[in-house]
Design a protein around this motif. Structure first.
Motif, PDB file in Angstrom:
ATOM      1  N   GLY A 291       0.884  -1.135  -0.026  1.00 39.60           N
ATOM      2  CA  GLY A 291      -0.008  -0.076  -0.078  1.00 39.60           C
ATOM      3  C   GLY A 291       0.914   1.231   0.078  1.00 39.60           C
ATOM      4  O   GLY A 291       1.840   1.014   0.709  1.00 39.60           O
ATOM      5  N   ASN A 292       0.378   2.355  -0.553  1.00 37.53           N
ATOM      6  CA  ASN A 292       0.853   3.594  -0.442  1.00 37.53           C
ATOM      7  C   ASN A 292       2.306   3.511  -1.185  1.00 37.53           C
ATOM      8  O   ASN A 292       3.256   4.329  -0.962  1.00 37.53           O
ATOM      9  CB  ASN A 292       1.179   4.093   0.839  1.00 37.53           C
ATOM     10  CG  ASN A 292      -0.086   4.261   1.775  1.00 37.53           C
ATOM     11  OD1 ASN A 292      -1.285   4.817   1.247  1.00 37.53           O
ATOM     12  ND2 ASN A 292       0.042   4.271   2.919  1.00 37.53           N
ATOM     13  N   GLY A 293       2.378   2.698  -2.420  1.00 38.56           N
ATOM     14  CA  GLY A 293       3.637   2.499  -3.244  1.00 38.56           C
ATOM     15  C   GLY A 293       4.405   1.553  -2.716  1.00 38.56           C
ATOM     16  O   GLY A 293       5.662   1.491  -3.146  1.00 38.56           O
TER      17      GLY A 293
END
Length: 340
Positions: A291-293
C-alpha cells in the motif's frame, strides 16, 4: 498407482440456443503407459490447487444423479462404459439448458491404490499449437494443457462407502473465474459443501499461535515454522491436516503436547482434521503488506534481528539489506546526483 478404468469424453456447445454435440472415447481398463503419466500430472495439479472445497454428495439424486450412478457402477449394476455415458449425457444437458459456451474434453478415472480407491473427474484445458503437416505446411491444432486445471473433483470411495461415512469425502477444484460453468460442474457431481475453509484456517492459526506463545521464547518461532511446514506438506499431497499427526510433528519428544493443549483449551477435539488454506497459513512464517506505493515481505524470524518496528513513530528500520536491493538503491541515488 494403478488406473482401473479411464475414459475421455467430449462436449461442444459453441452455438448458443442449439443442442450440444458429443464424442465418446473408448473406455480403457488398466491403460498404463502414457495415460498413467498424463493422469499423474493432473493429480499433481489437483493437489497443488489452492482454495479447494471439501464436502459430500447432495442427497437430491434426482437433480444430481452422479452419486447414484457411481454407486450402481461400483456395485456391479452397470458397467464403467454405461456410467460414463450417463455422465456425458448429464453434462451435455447442463451446458445446453444453461446456454453455456463450452468445448472441451472430460476425463473420468477410477484409480486403485494399495489401501484405497479414488475416482477423479477432470475438465481438461486445451492450448492452440502449430504443427507441420506431411507437406511441411503449417497447420493449427489443439493440445492438452498439462499446466492448467480449473474444474475437477475427487471422490474418496472408501470414506464415502464406509459404515461410518466421513463428512468430507468429496473434494472440488473450482477456480475463480469459472462462473456459471463452475456452478454447472458442481451440480454435475452433486457437490455439497461441509467445510468452512476460512473458519478452519482461523482455528488452525489461532491454535498454533496460542501454543507458540506458551512455549519458551526461543522455541515459539520453531513451532510456527514447523506448523507451516507440515501444512505445506499436506497441501502438496492433497491431504487435510490431522491434529494428532501435527502434534507429533511439532514436538517429537512430546508428541501429544499440542493435541492435549488444544483439547484442554477447548479449541478443538484432539482428533480433529482441518483443511486450512496453506496460502494464509504462510502468515506464521512471513510478514507482508502492500500500500501507498510500498510492497514489503520478510521472514517473521527477522523481527528484532534485521527488521525493527518502532510503534511510536510507526516506522520500520531494516538492516542487512539484500545485495540486489542495496545495489538498486545505490544506482538510483547516483542517477539522482547526476540529474541534479
Amino acid at each position: 498407482m494403478a488406473i482401473q478404468d479411464l475414459r475421455v469424453l467430449f462436449v461442444s456447445h459453441l452455438q448458443l440456443g442449439q443442442a450440444a454435440t458429443t464424442r465418446l472415447g473408448e473406455p480403457l481398463a488398466s491403460p498404463g503407459g502414457d495415460y498413467e503419466g498424463l493422469f499423474k500430472q493432473y493429480k499433481r495439479l489437483f493437489n497443488s490447487k489452492p482454495g479447494k472445497f471439501y464436502g459430500r454428495f447432495s442427497e437430491d439424486t434426482g437433480t444430481s444423479p452422479f452419486s447414484a450412478w457411481l454407486r450402481d457402477h461400483l456395485d456391479g449394476r452397470q458397467s464403467f462404459a454405461s456410467f460414463s455415458e450417463r455422465l456425458l449425457g448429464q453434462w451435455e444437458e447442463l451446458v445446453t439448458q444453461r446456454d453455456l459456451e463450452f468445448a472441451g474434453p472430460i476425463m473420468l478415472v477410477h484409480e486403485t491404490l494399495a489401501d484405497s480407491e479414488v475416482v477423479y473427474l477432470f475438465l481438461l484445458e486445451t492450448d492452440s499449437a502449430m504443427l507441420l503437416d506431411n507437406q511441411l505446411g503449417l497447420d493449427a491444432t489443439e493440445v492438452l494443457s498439462t499446466s492448467r486445471l480449473d474444474l475437477a473433483a475427487r471422490i474418496e470411495l472408501d470414506d464415502w462407502r464406509s459404515e461410518a461415512a466421513a463428512t468430507n469425502y468429496l473434494t472440488l477444484v473450482r477456480a475463480r473465474g469459472t462462473g456459471d460453468l463452475g456452478l454447472a460442474f458442481s451440480d454435475l457431481v452433486g457437490f455439497q459443501s461441509s467445510v468452512d475453509v476460512e473458519q478452519e484456517t482461523r482455528t488452525f492459526l489461532d491454535a498454533v499461535e496460542a501454543f507458540a506463545r506458551q512455549s519458551e521464547p526461543e522455541d515459539a518461532q520453531k513451532v510456527r515454522t514447523r506448523a507451516y511446514d507440515f501444512c505445506k506438506q499436506q497441501h502438496d499431497l492433497g491431504e487435510p491436516v490431522p491434529i494428532d499427526a501435527l502434534s507429533g510433528f511439532l514436538d517429537e519428544q512430546e508428541p501429544t503436547r499440542f493435541k492435549s493443549f488444544v483439547n484442554e483449551a477447548q479449541v478443538m477435539p484432539e482428533d480433529a482434521v482441518l483443511h486450512p488454506d496453506h496460502r494464509k497459513v504462510k502468515k506464521l512464517v512471513r510478514i507482508s503488506g502492500a500500500g501507498n506505493g510500498i510492497s514489503l515481505s520478510f521472514s517473521s524470524d527477522l523481527v528484532n534481528q534485521a527488521v525493527y518496528y518502532d510503534r511510536e513513530k510507526d516506522a520500520i528500520t531494516i538492516t542487512k539489506l539484500p545485495k540486489a536491493l542495496k545495489l538498486q538503491l545505490q544506482q538510483y541515488l547516483e542517477r539522482g546526483k547526476e540529474e541534479s
